[in-house]
Motif scaffolding. Structure first.
Motif, PDB file in Angstrom:
ATOM      1  N   ALA A   1       0.822  -1.216   0.000  1.00 39.46           N
ATOM      2  CA  ALA A   1       0.000   0.000   0.000  1.00 39.46           C
ATOM      3  C   ALA A   1       0.854   1.263   0.000  1.00 39.46           C
ATOM      4  O   ALA A   1       0.448   2.301  -0.553  1.00 39.46           O
ATOM      5  N   ASP A   2       2.020   1.212   0.617  1.00 37.79           N
ATOM      6  CA  ASP A   2       2.907   2.384   0.660  1.00 37.79           C
ATOM      7  C   ASP A   2       3.888   2.416  -0.500  1.00 37.79           C
ATOM      8  O   ASP A   2       4.826   3.226  -0.503  1.00 37.79           O
ATOM      9  N   GLY A   3       3.689   1.537  -1.469  1.00 37.32           N
ATOM     10  CA  GLY A   3       4.549   1.506  -2.645  1.00 37.32           C
ATOM     11  C   GLY A   3       5.816   0.694  -2.493  1.00 37.32           C
ATOM     12  O   GLY A   3       6.586   0.565  -3.449  1.00 37.32           O
ATOM     13  N   THR A   4       6.039   0.133  -1.309  1.00 37.12           N
ATOM     14  CA  THR A   4       7.273  -0.624  -1.098  1.00 37.12           C
ATOM     15  C   THR A   4       7.149  -2.043  -1.642  1.00 37.12           C
ATOM     16  O   THR A   4       6.049  -2.587  -1.806  1.00 37.12           O
ATOM     17  N   PHE A   5       8.295  -2.650  -1.915  1.00 36.09           N
ATOM     18  CA  PHE A   5       8.356  -4.044  -2.348  1.00 36.09           C
ATOM     19  C   PHE A   5       9.653  -4.656  -1.817  1.00 36.09           C
ATOM     20  O   PHE A   5      10.616  -3.945  -1.510  1.00 36.09           O
ATOM     21  N   GLU A   6       9.656  -5.975  -1.712  1.00 39.06           N
ATOM     22  CA  GLU A   6      10.867  -6.692  -1.297  1.00 39.06           C
ATOM     23  C   GLU A   6      10.766  -8.129  -1.776  1.00 39.06           C
ATOM     24  O   GLU A   6       9.709  -8.755  -1.670  1.00 39.06           O
ATOM     25  N   VAL A   7      11.847  -8.652  -2.290  1.00 37.58           N
ATOM     26  CA  VAL A   7      11.900 -10.036  -2.728  1.00 37.58           C
ATOM     27  C   VAL A   7      13.295 -10.577  -2.444  1.00 37.58           C
ATOM     28  O   VAL A   7      14.287  -9.845  -2.535  1.00 37.58           O
ATOM     29  N   THR A   8      13.348 -11.853  -2.061  1.00 36.31           N
ATOM     30  CA  THR A   8      14.625 -12.510  -1.801  1.00 36.31           C
ATOM     31  C   THR A   8      14.938 -13.460  -2.949  1.00 36.31           C
ATOM     32  O   THR A   8      14.082 -14.219  -3.396  1.00 36.31           O
ATOM     33  N   THR A   9      16.178 -13.416  -3.407  1.00 36.60           N
ATOM     34  CA  THR A   9      16.616 -14.270  -4.503  1.00 36.60           C
ATOM     35  C   THR A   9      18.111 -14.539  -4.328  1.00 36.60           C
ATOM     36  O   THR A   9      18.594 -14.544  -3.190  1.00 36.60           O
ATOM     37  N   ILE A  10      18.837 -14.771  -5.406  1.00 40.50           N
ATOM     38  CA  ILE A  10      20.291 -14.880  -5.324  1.00 40.50           C
ATOM     39  C   ILE A  10      20.902 -13.812  -6.229  1.00 40.50           C
ATOM     40  O   ILE A  10      20.265 -13.364  -7.184  1.00 40.50           O
ATOM     41  N   ALA A  11      22.095 -13.379  -5.897  1.00 39.81           N
ATOM     42  CA  ALA A  11      22.770 -12.361  -6.698  1.00 39.81           C
ATOM     43  C   ALA A  11      23.289 -12.986  -7.985  1.00 39.81           C
ATOM     44  O   ALA A  11      24.106 -13.920  -7.927  1.00 39.81           O
ATOM     45  N   PRO A  12      22.827 -12.537  -9.140  1.00 41.47           N
ATOM     46  CA  PRO A  12      23.292 -13.125 -10.393  1.00 41.47           C
ATOM     47  C   PRO A  12      24.709 -12.667 -10.723  1.00 41.47           C
ATOM     48  O   PRO A  12      25.134 -11.586 -10.305  1.00 41.47           O
ATOM     49  N   PRO A  13      25.458 -13.460 -11.484  1.00 42.17           N
ATOM     50  CA  PRO A  13      26.815 -13.088 -11.880  1.00 42.17           C
ATOM     51  C   PRO A  13      26.833 -12.460 -13.270  1.00 42.17           C
ATOM     52  O   PRO A  13      25.821 -12.505 -13.990  1.00 42.17           O
ATOM     53  N   PRO A  14      27.960 -11.880 -13.682  1.00 46.16           N
ATOM     54  CA  PRO A  14      28.118 -11.579 -15.106  1.00 46.16           C
ATOM     55  C   PRO A  14      28.066 -12.898 -15.877  1.00 46.16           C
ATOM     56  O   PRO A  14      28.338 -13.959 -15.318  1.00 46.16           O
ATOM     57  N   TYR A  15      27.694 -12.838 -17.133  1.00 47.12           N
ATOM     58  CA  TYR A  15      27.691 -14.074 -17.914  1.00 47.12           C
ATOM     59  C   TYR A  15      28.036 -13.792 -19.364  1.00 47.12           C
ATOM     60  O   TYR A  15      27.950 -12.652 -19.839  1.00 47.12           O
ATOM     61  N   GLU A  16      28.418 -14.843 -20.039  1.00 47.65           N
ATOM     62  CA  GLU A  16      28.801 -14.762 -21.441  1.00 47.65           C
ATOM     63  C   GLU A  16      27.648 -15.254 -22.298  1.00 47.65           C
ATOM     64  O   GLU A  16      27.131 -16.352 -22.082  1.00 47.65           O
ATOM     65  N   ILE A  17      27.196 -14.428 -23.240  1.00 49.24           N
ATOM     66  CA  ILE A  17      26.167 -14.913 -24.155  1.00 49.24           C
ATOM     67  C   ILE A  17      26.779 -16.015 -25.016  1.00 49.24           C
ATOM     68  O   ILE A  17      28.002 -16.118 -25.120  1.00 49.24           O
ATOM     69  N   PRO A  18      25.963 -16.895 -25.619  1.00 51.86           N
ATOM     70  CA  PRO A  18      26.525 -18.031 -26.366  1.00 51.86           C
ATOM     71  C   PRO A  18      27.554 -17.582 -27.401  1.00 51.86           C
ATOM     72  O   PRO A  18      27.260 -16.789 -28.291  1.00 51.86           O
ATOM     73  N   LYS A  19      28.776 -18.071 -27.244  1.00 52.44           N
ATOM     74  CA  LYS A  19      29.840 -17.632 -28.152  1.00 52.44           C
ATOM     75  C   LYS A  19      30.100 -18.616 -29.281  1.00 52.44           C
ATOM     76  O   LYS A  19      30.860 -18.305 -30.212  1.00 52.44           O
ATOM     77  N   ASP A  20      29.481 -19.790 -29.207  1.00 50.86           N
ATOM     78  CA  ASP A  20      29.683 -20.781 -30.255  1.00 50.86           C
ATOM     79  C   ASP A  20      28.641 -20.694 -31.363  1.00 50.86           C
ATOM     80  O   ASP A  20      28.775 -21.319 -32.405  1.00 50.86           O
ATOM     81  N   GLY A  21      27.571 -19.910 -31.112  1.00 46.50           N
ATOM     82  CA  GLY A  21      26.518 -19.758 -32.117  1.00 46.50           C
ATOM     83  C   GLY A  21      26.811 -18.607 -33.064  1.00 46.50           C
ATOM     84  O   GLY A  21      27.877 -17.968 -32.998  1.00 46.50           O
ATOM     85  N   PRO A  22      25.859 -18.301 -33.939  1.00 46.97           N
ATOM     86  CA  PRO A  22      26.072 -17.241 -34.929  1.00 46.97           C
ATOM     87  C   PRO A  22      26.404 -15.884 -34.324  1.00 46.97           C
ATOM     88  O   PRO A  22      27.282 -15.173 -34.815  1.00 46.97           O
ATOM     89  N   THR A  23      25.707 -15.506 -33.232  1.00 46.82           N
ATOM     90  CA  THR A  23      25.965 -14.196 -32.629  1.00 46.82           C
ATOM     91  C   THR A  23      27.372 -14.125 -32.061  1.00 46.82           C
ATOM     92  O   THR A  23      28.092 -13.140 -32.273  1.00 46.82           O
ATOM     93  N   GLY A  24      27.781 -15.161 -31.350  1.00 42.87           N
ATOM     94  CA  GLY A  24      29.134 -15.193 -30.803  1.00 42.87           C
ATOM     95  C   GLY A  24      30.194 -15.166 -31.885  1.00 42.87           C
ATOM     96  O   GLY A  24      31.231 -14.502 -31.755  1.00 42.87           O
ATOM     97  N   GLN A  25      29.960 -15.881 -32.970  1.00 45.72           N
ATOM     98  CA  GLN A  25      30.917 -15.885 -34.083  1.00 45.72           C
ATOM     99  C   GLN A  25      31.015 -14.509 -34.724  1.00 45.72           C
ATOM    100  O   GLN A  25      32.099 -14.058 -35.107  1.00 45.72           O
TER     101      GLN A  25
END
Length: 269
Positions: A154-178
């Motif tokens: 009601a006051d506009g606040t929100f909270e959620v618990t999860t895990i901290a994501p890491p940096p990641y590499e998009i697929p480098k073996d497919g067409p975009t990575g090539q």
């Protein structure tokens, strides 16, 4: 998008490409390399990945021009509609019992530019796991893992618990990575959280939030990091705060306050 707008964009795109072909003397073989690339990307299951890497941030910037308050960010290719609605009172993102990663408590407040709280905003959140993988995109991950919807209070606040994501590499073996390799570019994205926010006041807005001092902030392969989208994470080790959040180990605290402007009419010609 109206038919007139679609016709205008397609015809102008056609003229632009034809002019490009003439200006650079593009041969038929070179033209076919380009069309084969588009086909191979779809066949490889990468959908719009190359286009998202190269062009999505610029298109998103256009939507932000003249907007007050929180800016939008790129959606990326891994969004899926229909994520489960989380049950309170403490929202926790769907995850495996042995989900790896440092716990993250993401919270904040959603208001109008005048500071009025916005209650009942739906936040549709998704992000990568500790290996940089997305559920229903990469194999071996349960459906809807680290994908969920929850609402502001009601006051506009929100909270959620999860895990901290890491940096990641998009697929480098497919067409975009090539393609990126041929251009001499790396394939890494900085760590980030994806969100879509929905409410009658502002419609739907897409956000992508990054972490201060994270790797690849200055060299994001998608060139999507913007001022105003960077969180300031704090490692919390105090036992009382850990217990208060229903956790048993240190966690990362990250806050982001959304300031939303009213929905506006779509641009056209």
């Amino acid at each position: 998008m109206s038919n007139d707008r679609a016709r205008f964009l397609v015809e102008d795109f056609e003229k632009t490409v034809v002019e490009f072909i003439r200006r650079h003397g593009v041969t038929h073989d070179e033209y076919r390399v380009a069309t084969d690339f588009v086909i191979s990307e779809v066949q490889a299951g990468e959908a719009s990945l190359a286009f998202d890497v190269l062009f999505e941030a610029e298109a998103t910037d256009n939507a932000n021009r003249g907007r007050e308050g929180s800016i939008e960010a790129i959606e990326g290719p891994f969004y899926l509609p229909g994520a489960p609605m989380l049950e309170g009172p403490r929202f926790v993102m769907p995850q495996r019992p042995d989900e790896r990663g440092i716990p993250l408590v993401f919270h904040g407040r959603i208001t109008t530019a005048e500071g009025e709280p916005l209650a009942g905003v739906e936040l549709d959140m998704w992000h990568a796991d500790a290996d940089g993988k997305y559920s229903q995109i990469h194999p071996g991950i349960p459906d809807w893992n680290l994908r969920g919807r929850f609402t502001s209070e009601a006051d506009g606040t929100f909270e959620v618990t999860t895990i901290a994501p890491p940096p990641y590499e998009i697929p480098k073996d497919g067409p975009t990575g090539q393609l990126l390799s041929a251009l001499g570019r790396h394939c890494f994205r900085p760590a980030h959280l994806h969100l879509k926010l929905r409410h009658p006041y502002f419609g739907e807005r897409t956000s992508q939030l990054y972490f201060e001092e994270g790797e690849y902030l200055e060299s994001d392969v998608a060139n999507a990091v913007r001022d105003g989208l960077v969180l300031k994470p704090v490692l919390v080790e105090a036992p009382d705060r850990i217990k208060a959040h229903g956790l048993t180990e240190s966690f990362v605290d990250a806050r982001y306050d959304f300031v939303m402007s009213p929905a506006r009419a779509a641009s056209g010609v």
